[in-house]
Every structure is written in structure tokens, then in C-alpha cells.
Design an enzyme around this catalytic site. Structure first.
Site, PDB file in Angstrom:
ATOM      1  N   VAL A  12     -74.128  10.793   5.788  1.00  0.00           N
ATOM      2  CA  VAL A  12     -73.347  10.760   7.022  1.00  0.00           C
ATOM      3  C   VAL A  12     -71.948  10.198   6.782  1.00  0.00           C
ATOM      4  O   VAL A  12     -70.945  10.808   7.159  1.00  0.00           O
ATOM      5  CB  VAL A  12     -74.085   9.930   8.100  1.00  0.00           C
ATOM      6  N   PHE A 251     -85.045  26.708  15.623  1.00  0.00           N
ATOM      7  CA  PHE A 251     -86.079  25.681  15.422  1.00  0.00           C
ATOM      8  C   PHE A 251     -87.447  26.109  15.936  1.00  0.00           C
ATOM      9  O   PHE A 251     -88.193  25.333  16.510  1.00  0.00           O
ATOM     10  CB  PHE A 251     -85.628  24.338  16.024  1.00  0.00           C
ATOM     11  N   CYS A 262     -84.388  12.046   8.757  1.00  0.00           N
ATOM     12  CA  CYS A 262     -84.006  11.849  10.160  1.00  0.00           C
ATOM     13  C   CYS A 262     -85.168  12.010  11.131  1.00  0.00           C
ATOM     14  O   CYS A 262     -85.542  11.069  11.814  1.00  0.00           O
ATOM     15  CB  CYS A 262     -82.881  12.814  10.514  1.00  0.00           C
TER      16      CYS A 262
HETATM   17  C1  UGA Z   1     -81.570  16.801  11.554  1.00  0.00           C
HETATM   18  C2  UGA Z   1     -80.878  17.402  12.781  1.00  0.00           C
HETATM   19  O1  UGA Z   1     -81.015  18.824  12.769  1.00  0.00           O
HETATM   20  C3  UGA Z   1     -79.384  17.035  12.818  1.00  0.00           C
HETATM   21  O2  UGA Z   1     -78.803  17.503  14.008  1.00  0.00           O
HETATM   22  C4  UGA Z   1     -79.275  15.499  12.758  1.00  0.00           C
HETATM   23  O3  UGA Z   1     -77.929  15.091  12.730  1.00  0.00           O
HETATM   24  C5  UGA Z   1     -79.967  14.989  11.517  1.00  0.00           C
HETATM   25  O4  UGA Z   1     -81.343  15.386  11.546  1.00  0.00           O
HETATM   26  C6  UGA Z   1     -79.847  13.488  11.516  1.00  0.00           C
HETATM   27  O5  UGA Z   1     -80.375  12.848  12.427  1.00  0.00           O
HETATM   28  O6  UGA Z   1     -79.102  12.959  10.689  1.00  0.00           O
HETATM   29  P1  UGA Z   1     -81.791  17.471   8.964  1.00  0.00           P
HETATM   30  O7  UGA Z   1     -82.861  16.428   8.892  1.00  0.00           O
HETATM   31  O8  UGA Z   1     -80.737  17.490   7.920  1.00  0.00           O
HETATM   32  O9  UGA Z   1     -81.014  17.395  10.386  1.00  0.00           O
HETATM   33  O10 UGA Z   1     -82.504  18.890   8.875  1.00  0.00           O
HETATM   34  P2  UGA Z   1     -82.965  20.052   9.859  1.00  0.00           P
HETATM   35  O11 UGA Z   1     -82.254  21.288   9.481  1.00  0.00           O
HETATM   36  O12 UGA Z   1     -82.903  19.650  11.265  1.00  0.00           O
HETATM   37  O13 UGA Z   1     -84.491  20.223   9.405  1.00  0.00           O
HETATM   38  C7  UGA Z   1     -85.428  19.167   9.564  1.00  0.00           C
HETATM   39  C8  UGA Z   1     -86.801  19.586   9.103  1.00  0.00           C
HETATM   40  O14 UGA Z   1     -87.355  20.549  10.001  1.00  0.00           O
HETATM   41  C9  UGA Z   1     -86.837  20.249   7.724  1.00  0.00           C
HETATM   42  O15 UGA Z   1     -87.939  19.712   7.027  1.00  0.00           O
HETATM   43  C10 UGA Z   1     -87.044  21.717   8.019  1.00  0.00           C
HETATM   44  O16 UGA Z   1     -87.738  22.382   6.981  1.00  0.00           O
HETATM   45  C11 UGA Z   1     -87.878  21.660   9.289  1.00  0.00           C
HETATM   46  N1  UGA Z   1     -87.769  22.855  10.152  1.00  0.00           N
HETATM   47  C12 UGA Z   1     -86.585  23.159  10.753  1.00  0.00           C
HETATM   48  C13 UGA Z   1     -88.899  23.623  10.406  1.00  0.00           C
HETATM   49  O17 UGA Z   1     -90.002  23.345   9.883  1.00  0.00           O
HETATM   50  N2  UGA Z   1     -88.794  24.697  11.249  1.00  0.00           N
HETATM   51  C14 UGA Z   1     -87.627  25.032  11.860  1.00  0.00           C
HETATM   52  O18 UGA Z   1     -87.620  26.016  12.628  1.00  0.00           O
HETATM   53  C15 UGA Z   1     -86.498  24.252  11.590  1.00  0.00           C
END
Ligand code: UGA
Length: 435
Positions: A12, A251, A262
């Protein structure tokens, strides 16, 4: 142009500081970790984040971005001090605030001119007030004018630079609307919608957003489990649902569930905050339980398909918690690997960025150079992280290398019919058995 000091050079802080310099501000990124700062000063990246290295290089060369361990120099003349340090989970699920406290104390100790303190770390609701109290208390004699603004981040690892540059919104919370407006001005060139609230509401928006996204994923994973029992296809279900504008398509990808630094930490912390105030977070608890069960259910699927895990060799493609990052914090892959090893299997794996870190966590993992080497001699192959390079593999080569024929596509990226016709026993998540 403003003068900004960003405290903390994790994902961040580093992305925020770098991007602020890229839109014209003068930025010093500060960290108490000397080796990290030395690395950055030499132009070496402490994390893998696509596109970041280049933006850092350009702005260092342009003289807008520097790295330091020295609070006095970094805060000298700064208009803004951003706190972007880690808030890991403590044992009871509460956010561990020691680094935020340290940063606040250090700011207080070096404060010799008016400044706006902006909190970017994800912190329990009420922390903004607490930071203000720390600074006030330590400067009881003659406190220079200061305000605290909460400015939660919504950056995703793997696309953090473009998320910063194209925000859906910028949320700012403060008891001092003038200070909030000054922080809003920092983002002016991005032309993003700005929302100004009180401190606690801004802090809550961050938790509620992450919890909602995690809930969407757990929801679709629960639908996937129901689809499996009814013979429906969750991919089509998600598509059909997502076409409703009220629902939207993002999502809703069923798979092994969410991990990372996160969602797990923030959902847990929000549930803990609710619990300690007597509000019972039933939905949040279910969201976490479903996510945990996705991992267990993947192991059960493999066990069932193989008869037993004991003595089996299982290949795993992908170790990072999601593609385009080297971050393995709370990665579904590692939990699943631990369960496979506990069940008596051996595991070999490949990941484009996260191999060394994974090996350090679980030394028993046998590391391979590429996906085809992972397939060599395995009874089953598990796709845990959907890196692009796994999307179009030569499956004939994979088949020839494997001892068995079981494939668990943990992110639903492959064509089940094609693989079935090639002689694989294909399993997805919420995908009907191919005929
Ligand atoms: C997440 C949020 O999306 C950001 O907006 C936020 O700023 C960040 O956390 C934080 O709090 O710092 P991030 O953890 O980098 O971001 O990743 P994401 O892209 O949100 O994915 C999170 C998890 O969900 C991953 O393990 C991904 O594989 C999973 N996921 C995502 C799914 O299983 N299915 C989906 O449809 C989308």
C-alpha cells in the site's frame, strides 16, 4: 504540488507513494526497515507488483520520489504524512495496531510544523481519533496544528498501480472538512468521485467493502456446492446473475475461495469488532466458514478421486493467493498442500513468483521448473492459482507426463469437455461432470 511523506513501504505505502509522485507530488517513502530502504535506493524491488518498478524508476530519476529511514528529514516541510503500515491479525482476530502506534508516536516526536496526517492502513473503526490522541498527548506543551484524515485504500495486489490511477472513488473521513478537502486536492488529476464523511464512517466503508466482496465470493462458492449436488453449472449461473445490473458480474468466480493479506484479516477484524460490542456478525461468520470449507472440500475431492491420499504424488499449479503477485499470505494453495501432506501425499509444485516463499513456509514441497515438470509422475494435478500461463497448456504433454489422470481445476479455467475427451478425469468447482 504537495510535499508528502508516506510511512511504510509495503504494497500500500509503496504503491501510494510512487503513484503520488507520478501525478506530480514530491514524495519521500519512509520505512524503519533499513535493508528494505537500501534495496529501494538501489532500484531493487522488495515485492512483485506488475508495472511498479518502472514507475518508481521514472519518478526517482525525475527527482520526485526518494526513500529514507530518517523521520526528521522525511517529515521536514511535509504537508501530509500518510500512515501506510501493516495491521496484521492478532490471535483473537483483532487488528494488531503496534505499527500504527509506532508511526503515530514517531510523527509526534518529529512534528515541528502544521501537518495533515492521513491514515491509509486498514484500522479498526475509531483509530483515527486514537491517532489524534496519541499525537496530542505526546505534544502536550506546544502542539503544532495537525488534523487526521482517514483515506482507506481500495488497491488490489497485481493491479495496484492501475487501481490507484483509476479509482472508482476516493473516500475521505475527518472531523476537519478543510483538511479532508486538502487531501481530496492531492487526487485532483485523477478526476475520481470524492466522498467525504466523518472519520469512523470512512474507516467502516473500507471494512464493509472488503467484507461484501468476500461475501460475494463465498456466496458463489456456496452456489457452486449446490450446483454440484443438482447438476447445474455455476459458471453459467454466475453469468446469468451478473447480467442483472443490480447484481453485476464481478467477484462471482467460484473456486478455492479468497486468501491474501486483506479479506481474511479484515473480515475477521470486523467480526471481532462486532462481537466485542455485542452485535452478532452471523453473516460474516458464515462467509469465513464457507471460505474455509472450500479448501477442505478440494482435498476431499482429490481423496475421493484417488481412493486415498496416502503414498500419492500430487502436482499443484500456482501457489500465490492469486495471479500476478508473489504474496502467499493465507493462500488457499498452501492450506490445501498442508492437508494433502497430512493425509500422507507428496506434493510437487510450480509458481511463476511464489516458490521460494512457499518452500520457506512448507519445506516438504518439491519445487519444479515449469508446469510440465509438475505433471511428471503425479497421480493428480490441482490448479490452485489461475496465472495466465496455465490457461493454455499442452495437455497431451501433461497427460503423457502424468502417472494418473485426475485433474482438479480449482479456478474453473480449463475446458472440461476437451480434457474429458483426452482421457482425464476432470473435476471443477460447481461444474457438472463432463459426459
Ligand atoms: C482486496 C480488495 O479487492 C481491494 O479493493 C482492497 O484494497 C484490498 O483487498 C485491501 O484491502 O488491501 P486483494 O486482496 O489484492 O484486494 O485481491 P482481490 O483481487 O480482491 O482477490 C482476493 C481473493 O479473492 C483472491 O484470493 C482471489 O483469488 C479471490 N477471488 C476474487 C475469488 O475467489 N473469486 C472472485 O470472483 C474474485
Amino acid at each position: 504540488m504537495a510535499k508528502i511523506c508516506v510511512i511504510g513501504t509495503g504494497y500500500v505505502g509503496l504503491v501510494t507513494g510512487t503513484c503520488f509522485s507520478d501525478i506530480g507530488h514530491q514524495v519521500v517513502c519512509l520505512d524503519i526497515d533499513e535493508s528494505r530502504i537500501k534495496q529501494l535506493q538501489k532500484g531493487q524491488m522488495p515485492i512483485y507488483e506488475p508495472g511498479l518498478e518502472q514507475v518508481i524508476e521514472q519518478n526517482v530519476r525525475a527527482g520526485r520520489l526518494a526513500f529514507s529511514t530518517n523521520y526528521r528529514e522525511s517529515l521536514s516541510g511535509a504537508d501530509f504524512a500518510f500512515i501506510a503500515v501493516g495491521t496484521p491479525s492478532s490471535d483473537d482476530g483483532d487488528a494488531d495496531m503496534q505499527y500504527v502506534k509506532k508511526a503515530a508516536i514517531s510523527i509526534a516526536e518529529h512534528l515541528d510544523h502544521p501537518i495533515i496526517i492521513v491514515n491509509k492502513s486498514t484500522v479498526p473503526v475509531g483509530t483515527g481519533d486514537w491517532v489524534a490522541e496519541i499525537i496530542q498527548d505526546l505534544n502536550s506543551q506546544d502542539v503544532p496544528e495537525f488534523s487526521v484524515v482517514s483515506n482507506p485504500e481500495f488497491l488490489r495486489e497485481g493491479s495496484a498501480v492501475s487501481d490507484f490511477m483509476n479509482p472508482d472513488r476516493v473516500v475521505l473521513g475527518s472531523t476537519d472538512p478543510e483538511a479532508a478537502q486538502k487531501v481530496a486536492d492531492l487526487y485532483e488529476t485523477l478526476r475520481a468521485p470524492i466522498m467525504i464523511t466523518d472519520l469512523r464512517t470512512a474507516e467502516m466503508i473500507k471494512y464493509a467493502s472488503n467484507a461484501f466482496l468476500a461475501a460475494r465470493i463465498s456466496f458463489i462458492n456456496e452456489m457452486a456446492t449446490i450446483c454440484e449436488s443438482l447438476g447445474a453449472d455455476v459458471r453459467q449461473v454466475a453469468k446469468g446473475m451478473g447480467m442483472d445490473k443490480r447484481i453485476g458480474p464481478s467477484f462471482l468466480e467460484a473456486g478455492l475461495g479468497w486468501g491474501g493479506s486483506c479479506f481474511p484479516k479484515d473480515v475477521k477484524a470486523l467480526a471481532h469488532m462486532a462481537d466485542t460490542r455485542g452485535a452478532h456478525p452471523q453473516l460474516l461468520q458464515a462467509v469465513m466458514d464457507i471460505n474455509h470449507n472450500q479448501r477442505i472440500s478440494a482435498v476431499k475431492k482429490l481423496e475421493q478421486a484417488l481412493g486415498s491420499l496416502r503414498g500419492r504424488l500430487i502436482g499443484v499449479l500456482g501457489l500465490s493467493f492469486k495471479p500476478n503477485t508473489d504474496d502467499i499470505r493465507d493462500a488457499p494453495s498452501l492450506d490445501i498442500i498442508r492437508m494433502l501432506l497430512d493425509g500422507g501425499a507428496e506434493v510437487q509444485a510450480f509458481d511463476p513468483q511464489a516458490m521460494a516463499a512457499s518452500k520457506a513456509e512448507i519445506p516438504q514441497i518439491i519445487l519444479c521448473d515449469n508446469p510440465y515438470a509438475v505433471a511428471e509422475g503425479v497421480d493428480a494435478l490441482l490448479l490452485a492459482t489461475e496465472w495466465n500461463e496455465f490457461k493454455s497448456l499442452d495437455f497431451q504433454r501433461i497427460k503423457n507426463n502424468m502417472r494418473g489422470d485426475v485433474i482438479l481445476d480449482g479456478r474453473n479455467i480449463w475446458d472440461e469437455q476437451d480434457l474429458h475427451e483426452m482421457g482425464f478425469t476432470y473435476m471443477g468447482i460447481g461444474v457438472p461432470e463432463p459426459k
